[in-house]
Write an enzyme that holds these catalytic residues in place. Sequence first.
Site, PDB file in Angstrom:
ATOM      1  N   ASP A 134       1.605  -0.498 -14.581  1.00  0.00           N
ATOM      2  CA  ASP A 134       2.325  -1.170 -13.496  1.00  0.00           C
ATOM      3  C   ASP A 134       2.626  -2.627 -13.828  1.00  0.00           C
ATOM      4  O   ASP A 134       3.715  -3.131 -13.530  1.00  0.00           O
ATOM      5  CB  ASP A 134       1.512  -1.083 -12.207  1.00  0.00           C
ATOM      6  N   ALA A 149       0.817  -1.228   0.000  1.00  0.00           N
ATOM      7  CA  ALA A 149       0.000   0.000   0.000  1.00  0.00           C
ATOM      8  C   ALA A 149       0.844   1.269   0.000  1.00  0.00           C
ATOM      9  O   ALA A 149       0.444   2.293   0.535  1.00  0.00           O
ATOM     10  CB  ALA A 149      -0.968   0.010   1.181  1.00  0.00           C
TER      11      ALA A 149
HETATM   12  C1  GLA Z   1      -1.924   3.262 -10.523  1.00  0.00           C
HETATM   13  C2  GLA Z   1      -2.464   2.395 -11.653  1.00  0.00           C
HETATM   14  C3  GLA Z   1      -1.756   2.695 -12.972  1.00  0.00           C
HETATM   15  C4  GLA Z   1      -1.699   4.178 -13.269  1.00  0.00           C
HETATM   16  C5  GLA Z   1      -1.228   4.958 -12.042  1.00  0.00           C
HETATM   17  C6  GLA Z   1      -1.291   6.441 -12.241  1.00  0.00           C
HETATM   18  O1  GLA Z   1      -0.599   2.928 -10.222  1.00  0.00           O
HETATM   19  O2  GLA Z   1      -2.308   1.040 -11.345  1.00  0.00           O
HETATM   20  O3  GLA Z   1      -2.394   1.995 -14.013  1.00  0.00           O
HETATM   21  O4  GLA Z   1      -2.924   4.648 -13.728  1.00  0.00           O
HETATM   22  O5  GLA Z   1      -1.988   4.635 -10.888  1.00  0.00           O
HETATM   23  O6  GLA Z   1      -0.372   6.824 -13.199  1.00  0.00           O
END
Ligand code: GLA
Length: 405
Positions: free
Chosen positions: A169, A119
């Site tokens: 990500d 988190a």
């Molecule tokens: C989170 C989401 C990503 C992206 C970011 C903001 O990490 O998992 O897909 O949207 O926020 O850039």
Amino acid sequence: MTADVFQQTYGFTPEGVWAAPGRVNLIGEHTDYNDGFVLPFAIHQTTTAAVARRDDGLLRLHSSADPDGAVVELRVADLVPGGTDGWAAYPAGVVWALLDAGHPVTGADIHYDSTIPIAAGLSSSHALEVVTTLALSDLFGLDLPLWQLARLCQRAENVFVGAPTGIMDQTASACCVEGHALHLDTRDLSQRQIPLDLAAHGLRLLVFDTRVKHAHSEGGYGDRRRGCERAAAVLGVTALRDVPFGELDQALDRLRAEDAEDAEGAQEAHDAQDAQRSQGTAGELTGLVRHIVTENHRVEQVVARLEAGDPRAIGPLLTAGHASLRDDFKVSCPELDLVVDTANAAGALGARMTGGGFGGSAIVLTDERTADHVTEAVLTAFATKSLTAPRVFTATPGAGARRLA
Ligand code: GLA
């Protein structure tokens, strides 16, 4: 280690051990669900998984991070979106996504260890998805290309877990290369590895985990995403990525004009409430559009400076990105702002929140020799306000997901 705990938990040896990293996003925030550009790199903190196949339809999951320490036992045939709680929803989600895509996964025993803070906005949950998918892809002979593996993880997260996140990500965890940041076009998923060796330039990138909890299945993230989609529809483009930087002002004028028309229409209908609602919304839409369009531009500027061998010069762009996320996109929080403002006042070259926001971590670019001073200044600022001390570490670009044993 991970293999040993697997052995203790299940009473036999695993077939292999895999690892997937967390990530820091250097710049390009909230652009990934607008078909835009991102520039994350993998960190050295990873999630490891020791795994063995089963052929009886059972999925057994165990994690050192689970305070209960219990083995979660699920039947793959019973997996349904929304049906699994807690951390187990992420690995269960990828098994569901694999099955749903027609891949024959007949069950598995898995033990996880992780060094990624949970988190903290450093993608611990995405690493959990990616390491699970990579292990199952290897063991069941699926041979999934890494970009496709990332797509399956995103589907697991969007549909099974219910968090409407983009593709950044999962792709970072799957595809990053040691010593590089990943320049990803989230529309066609084309990738470019950009060398990133800050130490060679006497620089450091500090990460401050504010310990303010963020969660993407809660409202704020989804609201921004829907707002961006609405703005794209009003502007008549597929996604906000299609608004060129040079045409931002016209796009904002158009949004304001649409809004005035809406408000007029609503007033004519003597529906003052509607008018008010639509006015508030248009103000928000212009902020969302301004952030996405300028952020995509900043990603390109950062890449150009890195490729020109001038990483010091990215500092002001990081800080400008933070201001845009704070003022236009409105996803920062007082603790993230405190890190950024204090670090910059103490001589950092630039700083910004990283990841989705609403808590989580901020990154700070400093000269090697001012890093300790900047760190002290931030810790003192938090102590003065009686806030929980942030967790601090230096981030360098690590490797993407891989088999360890
Ligand atoms: C989170 C989401 C990503 C992206 C970011 C903001 O990490 O998992 O897909 O949207 O926020 O850039």
